[in-house]
Each structure stands twice: as structure tokens, then as C-alpha cells.
Design a protein around this motif. Sequence first.
Motif, PDB file in Angstrom:
ATOM      1  N   VAL A 150       0.850  -1.186   0.000  1.00  0.00           N
ATOM      2  CA  VAL A 150       0.000   0.000   0.000  1.00  0.00           C
ATOM      3  C   VAL A 150       0.888   1.240   0.000  1.00  0.00           C
ATOM      4  N   THR A 151       0.640   2.146  -0.947  1.00  0.00           N
ATOM      5  CA  THR A 151       1.414   3.391  -0.959  1.00  0.00           C
ATOM      6  C   THR A 151       0.932   4.344   0.125  1.00  0.00           C
ATOM      7  N   HIS A 152      -0.398   4.321   0.402  1.00  0.00           N
ATOM      8  CA  HIS A 152      -0.940   5.224   1.423  1.00  0.00           C
ATOM      9  C   HIS A 152      -2.395   4.887   1.692  1.00  0.00           C
ATOM     10  N   TYR A 153      -2.888   5.409   2.801  1.00  0.00           N
ATOM     11  CA  TYR A 153      -4.287   5.225   3.164  1.00  0.00           C
ATOM     12  C   TYR A 153      -5.141   6.307   2.520  1.00  0.00           C
ATOM     13  N   ASP A 154      -5.968   5.889   1.588  1.00  0.00           N
ATOM     14  CA  ASP A 154      -7.044   6.672   0.998  1.00  0.00           C
ATOM     15  C   ASP A 154      -8.076   5.672   0.506  1.00  0.00           C
ATOM     16  N   VAL A 155      -9.337   6.072   0.491  1.00  0.00           N
ATOM     17  CA  VAL A 155     -10.408   5.151   0.140  1.00  0.00           C
ATOM     18  C   VAL A 155     -10.208   4.544  -1.247  1.00  0.00           C
TER      19      VAL A 155
ATOM     20  N   GLN B 257     -10.804  11.922   4.421  1.00  0.00           N
ATOM     21  CA  GLN B 257     -10.472  10.573   4.902  1.00  0.00           C
ATOM     22  C   GLN B 257     -11.417  10.143   6.018  1.00  0.00           C
ATOM     23  N   ARG B 258     -11.743  11.065   6.923  1.00  0.00           N
ATOM     24  CA  ARG B 258     -12.632  10.729   8.036  1.00  0.00           C
ATOM     25  C   ARG B 258     -14.039  10.401   7.515  1.00  0.00           C
ATOM     26  N   VAL B 259     -14.518  11.168   6.560  1.00  0.00           N
ATOM     27  CA  VAL B 259     -15.862  10.961   6.012  1.00  0.00           C
ATOM     28  C   VAL B 259     -15.956   9.644   5.248  1.00  0.00           C
ATOM     29  N   THR B 260     -14.890   9.275   4.545  1.00  0.00           N
ATOM     30  CA  THR B 260     -14.924   8.055   3.730  1.00  0.00           C
ATOM     31  C   THR B 260     -14.523   6.802   4.507  1.00  0.00           C
ATOM     32  N   ALA B 261     -14.000   6.964   5.718  1.00  0.00           N
ATOM     33  CA  ALA B 261     -13.542   5.813   6.506  1.00  0.00           C
ATOM     34  C   ALA B 261     -14.609   4.739   6.697  1.00  0.00           C
ATOM     35  N   PRO B 262     -15.892   5.076   6.914  1.00  0.00           N
ATOM     36  CA  PRO B 262     -16.902   4.023   7.090  1.00  0.00           C
ATOM     37  C   PRO B 262     -17.081   3.123   5.869  1.00  0.00           C
ATOM     38  N   PHE B 263     -16.621   3.577   4.702  1.00  0.00           N
ATOM     39  CA  PHE B 263     -16.751   2.770   3.489  1.00  0.00           C
ATOM     40  C   PHE B 263     -15.584   1.808   3.300  1.00  0.00           C
ATOM     41  N   VAL B 264     -14.566   1.922   4.149  1.00  0.00           N
ATOM     42  CA  VAL B 264     -13.379   1.067   4.054  1.00  0.00           C
ATOM     43  C   VAL B 264     -13.491  -0.048   5.092  1.00  0.00           C
ATOM     44  N   GLU B 265     -13.675  -1.259   4.628  1.00  0.00           N
ATOM     45  CA  GLU B 265     -13.752  -2.400   5.535  1.00  0.00           C
ATOM     46  C   GLU B 265     -12.351  -2.747   6.036  1.00  0.00           C
ATOM     47  N   VAL B 266     -12.207  -2.846   7.350  1.00  0.00           N
ATOM     48  CA  VAL B 266     -10.900  -3.146   7.931  1.00  0.00           C
ATOM     49  C   VAL B 266     -10.510  -4.579   7.575  1.00  0.00           C
ATOM     50  N   PRO B 267      -9.349  -4.777   6.964  1.00  0.00           N
ATOM     51  CA  PRO B 267      -8.945  -6.136   6.584  1.00  0.00           C
ATOM     52  C   PRO B 267      -8.561  -6.979   7.791  1.00  0.00           C
ATOM     53  N   ASP B 268      -8.762  -8.294   7.660  1.00  0.00           N
ATOM     54  CA  ASP B 268      -8.364  -9.234   8.706  1.00  0.00           C
ATOM     55  C   ASP B 268      -6.902  -9.643   8.575  1.00  0.00           C
ATOM     56  N   ASN B 269      -6.298  -9.305   7.475  1.00  0.00           N
ATOM     57  CA  ASN B 269      -4.934  -9.749   7.198  1.00  0.00           C
ATOM     58  C   ASN B 269      -3.917  -9.072   8.119  1.00  0.00           C
ATOM     59  N   GLU B 270      -2.778  -9.732   8.272  1.00  0.00           N
ATOM     60  CA  GLU B 270      -1.685  -9.135   9.035  1.00  0.00           C
ATOM     61  C   GLU B 270      -1.189  -7.884   8.324  1.00  0.00           C
ATOM     62  N   VAL B 271      -1.071  -6.801   9.062  1.00  0.00           N
ATOM     63  CA  VAL B 271      -0.511  -5.561   8.527  1.00  0.00           C
ATOM     64  C   VAL B 271       0.930  -5.444   9.013  1.00  0.00           C
ATOM     65  N   ARG B 272       1.846  -5.381   8.074  1.00  0.00           N
ATOM     66  CA  ARG B 272       3.268  -5.278   8.385  1.00  0.00           C
ATOM     67  C   ARG B 272       3.751  -3.867   8.068  1.00  0.00           C
ATOM     68  N   LEU B 273       4.430  -3.271   9.020  1.00  0.00           N
ATOM     69  CA  LEU B 273       4.883  -1.900   8.856  1.00  0.00           C
ATOM     70  C   LEU B 273       6.138  -1.837   7.992  1.00  0.00           C
ATOM     71  N   VAL B 274       6.186  -0.826   7.142  1.00  0.00           N
ATOM     72  CA  VAL B 274       7.386  -0.554   6.365  1.00  0.00           C
ATOM     73  C   VAL B 274       7.888   0.841   6.716  1.00  0.00           C
ATOM     74  N   ALA B 275       9.173   1.032   6.545  1.00  0.00           N
ATOM     75  CA  ALA B 275       9.810   2.319   6.828  1.00  0.00           C
ATOM     76  C   ALA B 275      10.820   2.618   5.735  1.00  0.00           C
ATOM     77  N   ASP B 276      11.245   3.853   5.675  1.00  0.00           N
ATOM     78  CA  ASP B 276      12.208   4.266   4.671  1.00  0.00           C
ATOM     79  C   ASP B 276      13.460   3.389   4.720  1.00  0.00           C
ATOM     80  N   GLY B 277      13.856   2.881   3.549  1.00  0.00           N
ATOM     81  CA  GLY B 277      15.046   2.048   3.466  1.00  0.00           C
ATOM     82  C   GLY B 277      14.778   0.560   3.563  1.00  0.00           C
ATOM     83  N   ASP B 278      13.538   0.177   3.896  1.00  0.00           N
ATOM     84  CA  ASP B 278      13.195  -1.239   3.952  1.00  0.00           C
ATOM     85  C   ASP B 278      13.125  -1.829   2.550  1.00  0.00           C
TER      86      ASP B 278
END
Length: 225
Positions: A60-65, A108-129
Motif C-alpha cells: 500500500v502506498t498510502h491510506y485513501d479510500v 479521509q474521516r468521512v470516507t472511513a466508514p466505506f473502508v472495511e478493515v482487513p483481517d490480514n496481518e498488517v506489516r509496517l514498512v519504513a524508509d530504506g526497507d
Amino acid sequence: MSLEPGAVRRFDLSGVNAYLVDDDETLTLVDAGTPRDGDRIRGLLNRAGLGVGDIERVLVTHYDVDHVGTLGSLGLGSDVPIYVAEPDAAYLQGEVVPLLTNLKGVIQRVTAPFVEVPDNEVRLVADGDSVGGFDVYRTPGHTPGHVCYHHDGHEAAFLGDLVRESGGGLGQLPRFMSYDRDQNAESIREFAARVPPFEAACVGHGRPLPRDGYGALRHLADRLS
């Protein structure tokens, strides 16, 4: 649909792009469209002789609906990890709500209810990873946790909404579409200075540039200097 047959495929969705990448036989989806794009993604996979079950990771590049909208409903396998940077990862998981300090956060706040939270493991990435053949570059501004991914083997950069295609070149998104447009401009300049040259500029909005994407990025960075 293909930039390079069998290697990188563009999924032209509801005003936004996602990409399917063969990363050393690990099928990777980069971004995931709007909540209404599930059937189209499944159809495009089918046209390629694939199914949702063949996807092995999501970047994911970023959080947007329009970039995470199908992650909770597409039918990804439970063992498929989703990679995303903070604080956008916390937004995706519903642990933190987007800020209301600007119009972008309000959207983002208004559209958040339309985004179903995934059950999958979310792994964090950081610069240089690195994730497989993808290198991670933190590029905040459009959102606080925006990242880009560079894949040297495919000579491609997956730019999310760092930039958009405009008239066959690259430009910034409108000011109201970013948390901090000045920071976005700085991220463009820094990314252009750091990333190795690449051919394909895989943008979130507009048509990807299959040739000399790096040159187009450098041109934009020079204009913003």
C-alpha cells in the motif's frame, strides 16, 4: 493493461490505478482501488488467467479510500500480508482516525466508514526497507505515511499519489488533496534525488509512463526547486 507482459500489469479501476507485479514469482498487488472495484479486480485477474487466491502480498502506498478500498472485501487469503507505513497503517486498521486539521483529513474521516478493515496481518514498512524486490521510500505530504516503491528488476517505480500523470508528464495533485503540499513537493525532490533511474512511472492517477518515467520525475523536481 500490461506495461511489460507477465511482469507488471496496470489495473485501470474507478479513476485510480492498481498494479499487479510478478516479483520473482511472488504475485504482488500494489494498492487496491475503491470499495466498488472488487468485481473489476477479480475480472482483470481472470483475464490474466489468475484469481484473487494467487495474490501473495499487498503493498500500500498510502491510506485513501481509492487505494485501500477493497482490502477487506476482495477475498485475499488470510495469510496474505499487507505492507503499509505509519500512521497510515493505523488508519487502515481503524486504530486511529485521520486528523481534521485540513480538508484532506476531513475527506479521509468521512470516507472511513466505506473502508472495511482487513483481517490480514498488517506489516509496517519504513524508509530504506525492502520487501522482496521492492525498495521502500518514505514520501510524506499527500498523506503522513505515504511511501513509494522502487523495483529495480522491473525498472519501475510505484508512485501512488506522490505525483499524477498530466499531459504525458508528471505533476502534483491539487493542494486540497494533500495534508501538506509543500511537504509533498519536498518529498518529490528528495525521492528524485535518491531513487535509482527507472523506466516505468506507475502513478495512482492518470496513465502510467512506460518509458523515461525517471526523466519526467526529475523534470518535475527541477520545476519545484
